[in-house]
Design an enzyme around this catalytic site. Structure first.
Site, PDB file in Angstrom:
ATOM      1  N   SER A  38       4.430   5.812  -3.570  1.00  0.00           N
ATOM      2  CA  SER A  38       5.517   5.150  -4.286  1.00  0.00           C
ATOM      3  C   SER A  38       6.758   6.045  -4.344  1.00  0.00           C
ATOM      4  CB  SER A  38       5.021   4.737  -5.679  1.00  0.00           C
ATOM      5  OG  SER A  38       5.849   3.762  -6.254  1.00  0.00           O
ATOM      6  N   ASP A 150       1.515  -1.368  -4.001  1.00  0.00           N
ATOM      7  CA  ASP A 150       1.690   0.006  -4.481  1.00  0.00           C
ATOM      8  C   ASP A 150       0.458   0.871  -4.254  1.00  0.00           C
ATOM      9  OD1 ASP A 150       2.034   2.313  -6.197  1.00  0.00           O
ATOM     10  OD2 ASP A 150       3.560   1.198  -7.264  1.00  0.00           O
TER      11      ASP A 150
END
Length: 254
Positions: A38, A150
Site C-alpha cells: 500500500s 489492498d
C-alpha cells in the site's frame, strides 16, 4: 552484506517511511532490495526508481489518495484511483519493474483466492494500485488474470517477500497500536479495528526482521492526515536517527 527493507502500509503514516529512508542514507546504509504494501509500495517504488527521500516527500506531501479518486461506474458506490495512476505515470513514465535501480516486490491480495501475491516484474503502476486498493472503498484491480485489493489484508509488512534475497532485513512499520484510545466517533473506531486486524499478520512479519523501526509517536495520527505530512516525515527521520546507529544494521557474530 545485502540489506533488505520492508515498508508497511498505513495511509498518511506511510510518509514516515520517507523519513526513515533519509535517516538510513545519512547513516551510510545501502538498501539492496525493497518490498512494500500500500503506502509502502508507493514510497518503495519511488525510491527504487531513483528519487531521493527529499524528492519523494515533495512528490507525495500534497497528495491525498482521497483527492486523487474518481467515481467508478462498474461497481456502484466504489471509487477508482485514476488520479493516483496519473501521478505515478508522471513520476515513473516507463511503468516497468525493469527500469528500477533497486529490486522491488509489492504485496497485494488476490481476493478470489484469498492469498497474498508479490509483484516483481512486468508493469509497475498496476501493481502499486492493486496494493493500495482498500476493499469496499476502491474498485478491485483486474491485472494479469487476477482480481487484487489492498496487500495489507494478508501481508502489511512484506518482510518474507525479501528475506531469502538478502542477509539482513529491516522492517519499517508505521502502525503502532496505542493503549490509550478515545472512541469519539465511528470513523476512528473503524480505523482502529482495521489496524488491529492487520497487525495480526504483521506480528509474524516483524519476527522475520532483524531490526524493526516503529516510531510509537505515529499512533497519534490518522491514516488520512496528509495535512500533517511534515510532522509524520520528521517523526520517521528523528526516531531512526536517535534510536539506531549504523552498527544496529549489521549482522552480529553468533
Amino acid at each position: 552484506m545485502k540489506i533488505g527493507l520492508a515498508l508497511s502500509g498505513g495511509g498518511a503514516r506511510g510518509i514516515a517511511h520517507i523519513g526513515v529512508l533519509k535517516a538510513l542514507e545519512e547513516m551510510g546504509i545501502t538498501i539492496s532490495i525493497l518490498s512494500g504494501t500500500s503506502a509502502g509500495s508507493i514510497v518503495g517504488a519511488l525510491y527504487a526508481y531513483g528519487y531521493s527521500p527529499d524528492k519523494i516527500f515533495e512528490i507525495v506531501k500534497n497528495v491525498s489518495i482521497f483527492r486523487s479518486v474518481r467515481p467508478a461506474w462498474a461497481w456502484s458506490g466504489l471509487l477508482t484511483m485514476d488520479g493516483l495512476k496519473e501521478l505515478l505515470f508522471h513520476s515513473m513514465p516507463e511503468n516497468s519493474f525493469d527500469i528500477l535501480k533497486i529490486p522491488l516486490r509489492i504485496a497485494a491480495t488476490e481476493i478470489r483466492k484469498g492469498e497474498v501475491y508479490y509483484f516483481d516484474e512486468g508493469e509497475l503502476i498496476p501493481a502499486i494500485v492493486s496494493s493500495c486498493s482498500i476493499p469496499a472503498v476502491f474498485n478491485p484491480v483486474h491485472y494479469n488474470g487476477g482480481l487484487f485489493v489492498d496487500g495489507g489484508l494478508c501481508d502489511n509488512l512484506p518482510s518474507k517477500a525479501i528475506a531469502a534475497s538478502c542477509d539482513f532485513v529491516i522492517g519499517s512499520h508505521c502502525n503502532p497500536i496505542s493503549n490509550n484510545f478515545d472512541a469519539k466517533n465511528l470513523k476512528v473506531v473503524v480505523e482502529r479495528s482495521l489496524l488491529m486486524a492487520i497487525n495480526g499478520n504483521t506480528s509474524q512479519s516483524k519476527a522475520i526482521c532483524d531490526v524493526v523501526i516503529e516510531p510509537k509517536e505515529l499512533n497519534q495520527f490518522s491514516s488520512f492526515e496528509m495535512a500533517r505530512a511534515k510532522e509524520i516525515f520528521d517523526i520517521g527521520y528523528h526516531y531512526t536517527i536517535e534510536s539506531f546507529s549504523k552498527k544496529d544494521f549489521q549482522k552480529q557474530p553468533a
